[in-house]
Design an enzyme around this catalytic site. Sequence first.
Site, short mmCIF file in Angstrom:
data_model
loop_
_atom_site.label_atom_id
_atom_site.label_comp_id
_atom_site.label_asym_id
_atom_site.label_seq_id
_atom_site.Cartn_x
_atom_site.Cartn_y
_atom_site.Cartn_z
N GLU A 250 1.03 8.48 3.72
CA GLU A 250 -0.33 8.59 3.14
C GLU A 250 -0.47 10.24 3.25
OE1 GLU A 250 -2.14 6.50 1.68
OE2 GLU A 250 -1.13 4.71 2.40
N GLU B 281 -4.52 21.87 -1.66
CA GLU B 281 -5.45 20.95 -0.64
C GLU B 281 -6.00 21.98 0.31
OE1 GLU B 281 -4.03 18.15 2.23
OE2 GLU B 281 -5.73 16.85 1.43
N CYS C 124 -9.00 13.29 3.19
CA CYS C 124 -7.96 13.11 2.32
C CYS C 124 -8.52 13.10 0.95
CB CYS C 124 -6.94 12.25 2.65
SG CYS C 124 -7.64 10.60 3.07
N LYS D 176 2.55 7.64 17.66
CA LYS D 176 2.07 9.22 18.02
C LYS D 176 0.85 9.88 17.23
CE LYS D 176 3.13 13.18 16.91
NZ LYS D 176 2.09 13.99 17.13
N1 LIG Z 1 -3.59 9.74 2.26
C1 LIG Z 1 -4.43 9.36 3.47
O1 LIG Z 1 -4.95 8.23 3.74
C2 LIG Z 1 -4.75 10.63 4.49
C3 LIG Z 1 -5.61 10.24 5.48
C4 LIG Z 1 -5.92 11.13 6.52
C5 LIG Z 1 -5.23 12.58 6.29
N2 LIG Z 1 -4.44 12.64 5.39
C6 LIG Z 1 -3.98 13.97 5.16
O2 LIG Z 1 -3.41 14.68 6.56
C7 LIG Z 1 -3.49 16.06 6.35
C8 LIG Z 1 -4.06 16.63 7.45
O3 LIG Z 1 -3.71 16.11 8.60
P1 LIG Z 1 -2.78 16.69 9.82
O4 LIG Z 1 -2.97 18.66 9.52
O5 LIG Z 1 -2.85 16.42 11.10
O6 LIG Z 1 -1.34 16.81 9.23
P2 LIG Z 1 0.09 17.14 9.63
O7 LIG Z 1 1.12 16.83 8.66
O8 LIG Z 1 0.00 18.50 10.06
O9 LIG Z 1 0.16 16.17 10.98
C9 LIG Z 1 0.18 14.89 10.98
C10 LIG Z 1 1.01 14.23 12.02
O10 LIG Z 1 2.22 14.56 11.83
C11 LIG Z 1 2.86 15.05 13.00
N3 LIG Z 1 4.14 16.00 12.62
C12 LIG Z 1 4.07 17.19 12.31
N4 LIG Z 1 5.16 17.65 12.02
C13 LIG Z 1 5.99 16.58 12.22
C14 LIG Z 1 7.46 16.31 11.88
N5 LIG Z 1 8.32 17.46 11.54
N6 LIG Z 1 8.02 14.93 12.08
C15 LIG Z 1 7.10 14.23 12.57
N7 LIG Z 1 5.73 14.33 12.79
C16 LIG Z 1 5.23 15.51 12.47
C17 LIG Z 1 1.72 15.59 13.78
O11 LIG Z 1 1.90 16.03 15.24
C18 LIG Z 1 0.56 14.84 13.25
O12 LIG Z 1 0.77 13.78 14.33
C19 LIG Z 1 -4.12 16.39 5.06
O13 LIG Z 1 -3.12 16.75 4.18
C20 LIG Z 1 -4.65 15.01 4.69
O14 LIG Z 1 -5.02 15.01 3.33
C21 LIG Z 1 -4.21 11.91 4.49
C1 LIG Z 2 -8.44 7.61 4.32
N1 LIG Z 2 -9.71 8.08 4.93
C2 LIG Z 2 -10.50 8.53 3.62
C3 LIG Z 2 -10.39 7.23 5.76
C4 LIG Z 2 -9.64 9.28 5.50
C5 LIG Z 2 -8.95 10.46 4.82
O1 LIG Z 2 -8.70 11.50 5.27
#
Ligand SMILES: NC(=O)c1ccc[n+]([C@@H]2O[C@H](COP(=O)([O-])OP(=O)(O)OC[C@H]3O[C@@H](n4cnc5c(N)ncnc54)[C@H](O)[C@@H]3O)[C@@H](O)[C@H]2O)c1
Ligand SMILES: C[N+](C)(C)CC=O
Length: 489
Positions: free
Chosen positions: A249, A384, A283, A174
């Site tokens: 992650e 963040e 991230c 998803k």
């Molecule tokens: N650690 C890593 O490698 C990494 C990489 C990329 C992004 N991120 C993190 O992602 C965040 C930004 O992404 P975002 O705004 O899309 O995050 P988010 O948590 O809002 O959403 C991520 C995903 O989760 C889904 N989601 C939301 N609520 C849910 C629930 N209750 N149950 C199941 N799924 C649900 C969303 O639809 C989306 O597909 C930042 O905090 C960033 O640091 C981390």
């Molecule tokens: C994991 N990375 C660095 C590719 C994307 C993070 O948001």
Amino acid sequence: MLKKMYIDGAWVEAASGETRTIINPYNREKAAEAAEGNREDAKAAIQAARKAFDQGDWPALPAGERGDIVQKIADFIRRDKEELAELETLDTGKTLDESREDMDDIAGVFQYFAALADKDGGEVIPSPIPDSDSKVVHEPVGVCGQITPWNYPLLQAAWKIAPALAAGNTIVVKPSEITPLTTVKVFELIEEAGTPKGAANLILGKGADAGAELSENTDVDLISFTGGIETGKKIMQSASVNVKKIALELGGKNPNIVFADADFELAVDQALNAAFFHAGQVCSAGARLLVEDSIHDEFVEELVKRAGNIKLGSGFNENTQSGPVISAEHRDKVEKYVEIAKKEGAKLEVGGSRPEDPELQDGFFYLPTVFSNCTSDMNIVQEEVFGPVLTVETFTGREEAAAKANDTIYGLAGAVFTTDIAKAEEMAAALRLGTVWINDFHPYFAQAPWGGFKQSGIGRELGKPGLEEYTETKHIFRNKKPEPLHWFK
Ligand SMILES: NC(=O)c1ccc[n+]([C@@H]2O[C@H](COP(=O)([O-])OP(=O)(O)OC[C@H]3O[C@@H](n4cnc5c(N)ncnc54)[C@H](O)[C@@H]3O)[C@@H](O)[C@H]2O)c1
Ligand SMILES: C[N+](C)(C)CC=O
């Protein structure tokens, strides 16, 4: 044409008939229309994946043949690189060069896990019991739910899809509801590569609905999530219903430490890249700059000058250095944090507002922003922002640098800039981070594990650990001379 879901080998609309308009963040124009699935669609996809795992060919296929299919997906991604890169830029606003780099990485990830698929032949271990054999083998976990964010839509999906399929699992993916375009396209390639019906399924829709079903449904054996910390906590909680395996992650507030003996030009250049690449929506963004006090003023002056010159614009314009943030809501969040920083006493050096350029008024743009005079106790330093906002703190010496760098709930990544290699090694050992870069920022690649310490997550993606996440370990013991024990006479 409507972007559909892929369930049990068929392209389908949402059972409810609902759709969502996908918006180009550069100009708010419609980029596409996508099916908006809900729990009902998620349940159908989970059932298809369950059946394909329990009764289908995929887990039983010789590992090398699974690897061949995963390799084909890599080949097709390379073939369709330009189309995929354009879709990613349309959907996220990132520059086309960034999207092209993402596609190269993504193809590399599929290739890496394709090659690993048949390399694990198990291990014979020395048994302490006479006349016995003991071996350890790895098997697929089962049905894997995979939920991805909007900032690197296809890259984060690839880190999950490639190892899960290579290891013989069946999957339900998803993507973020606001950036589904490249994931839909890759499922066309997964189908073209000959992946059997039901082995790989795609659902679209909101997290709290379609996504929540994946973490709550007891037919899902593993949930792998990339996204925000609050969503991660909810998923962890609902995954407990059937003690699913979980991989998380999550976010970061990543320190970038510059010692006085660093190469000045290198460190300024990398500090900009660390903080403002992809409008800071990374991230592992170096959003917390720690500069040794003796060079602080000179460093900040140069950094601020260059941050003020970053060229914002359309990702499709080759002169653009950074695109917009993803949405109106996200820009509101960034603006809220800028106000918090000002109230907390941080000094605004540059940015701190939307651009005035008439060309940028329709998009979700925000100026690269630098705050100095920051301290560890400020919310702007701890939380963040996930946007183009950089905080600067000072330190004296290694001990204070490490203490300030580690003073956060997160532990994803960070960097040290110094010309003293012994100092760099000492800092790398002191930092509680999943990745430490020395005299660089941001590199990641298929061969190296990625993940966070502390509240940045659980588990690792990429590298050999990225495949192991998708396997169960089984010990098989054979008694070669079995005899009754007669313990119970
Ligand atoms: N650690 C890593 O490698 C990494 C990489 C990329 C992004 N991120 C993190 O992602 C965040 C930004 O992404 P975002 O705004 O899309 O995050 P988010 O948590 O809002 O959403 C991520 C995903 O989760 C889904 N989601 C939301 N609520 C849910 C629930 N209750 N149950 C199941 N799924 C649900 C969303 O639809 C989306 O597909 C930042 O905090 C960033 O640091 C981390
Ligand atoms: C994991 N990375 C660095 C590719 C994307 C993070 O948001």
